[in-house]
Motif scaffolding. Structure first.
Motif, short mmCIF file in Angstrom:
data_model
loop_
_atom_site.label_atom_id
_atom_site.label_comp_id
_atom_site.label_asym_id
_atom_site.label_seq_id
_atom_site.Cartn_x
_atom_site.Cartn_y
_atom_site.Cartn_z
N GLN A 6 0.82 -1.20 0.07
CA GLN A 6 -0.08 -0.13 -0.06
C GLN A 6 0.98 1.28 0.13
N ARG A 7 2.08 1.33 0.94
CA ARG A 7 2.66 2.50 0.89
C ARG A 7 3.49 2.78 -0.36
N ASP A 8 3.93 1.53 -0.77
CA ASP A 8 4.84 1.73 -2.22
C ASP A 8 3.74 2.26 -3.39
N LEU A 9 2.53 1.88 -3.37
CA LEU A 9 1.89 2.06 -4.45
C LEU A 9 1.39 3.68 -4.44
N ARG A 10 1.16 4.03 -3.01
CA ARG A 10 0.74 5.41 -2.90
C ARG A 10 1.91 6.45 -3.11
#
Length: 126
Positions: A100-104
């Motif tokens: 989730q962090r990487d995609l954000r």
């Protein structure tokens, strides 16, 4: 060896595993979990996960059946067991949060959680 299907017989352990701290009605996995279950065990080992048979008329089973009949290949649900494994759930949650962090950060949207099922042809394998 993580299998109870060696030469040992299954046994009922004297305690239940407590999953209460993991239950979350908004979580795609733990919304179905039971608060406490007996762990899988055989004469020689007690494992760190539990299995629960899911009634075929339950909402949980209906979600699974819908997924099984929405693909090109149609499958009929004959039996359903849910595996509850706190260690595996924590590991999945860590990787999911990282994704989730990487995609954000990449402005690439959010991950989609999809149900994946493991089937078997032999009842003894369950």
């Amino acid at each position: 060896n993580d299998s109870i299907f060696d030469d040992a017989n299954g046994v009922l352990p004297p305690f239940k595993m407590d999953f209460r701290d993991l239950l979350d009605p908004a979580h795609p996995i733990t919304k179905w979990w039971d608060a406490a279950l007996f762990p899988m065990a055989c004469e020689h080992s007690v494992f760190r996960y539990a299995a629960q048979q899911v009634p075929l008329q339950s909402p949980e089973a209906q979600v699974v059946q819908t997924c099984m009949t929405s693909s090109e290949t149609q499958y009929e649900l004959k039996g359903l067991w849910r595996i509850q494994n706190a260690k595996l759930l924590r590991r999945w949650s860590t990787y999911y949060a990282e994704l989730q962090r990487d995609l954000r950060e990449d402005c690439a949207g959010a991950p989609e959680v999809r149900m994946v099922f493991h089937g078997c042809r032999e009842a003894k394998n369950v």
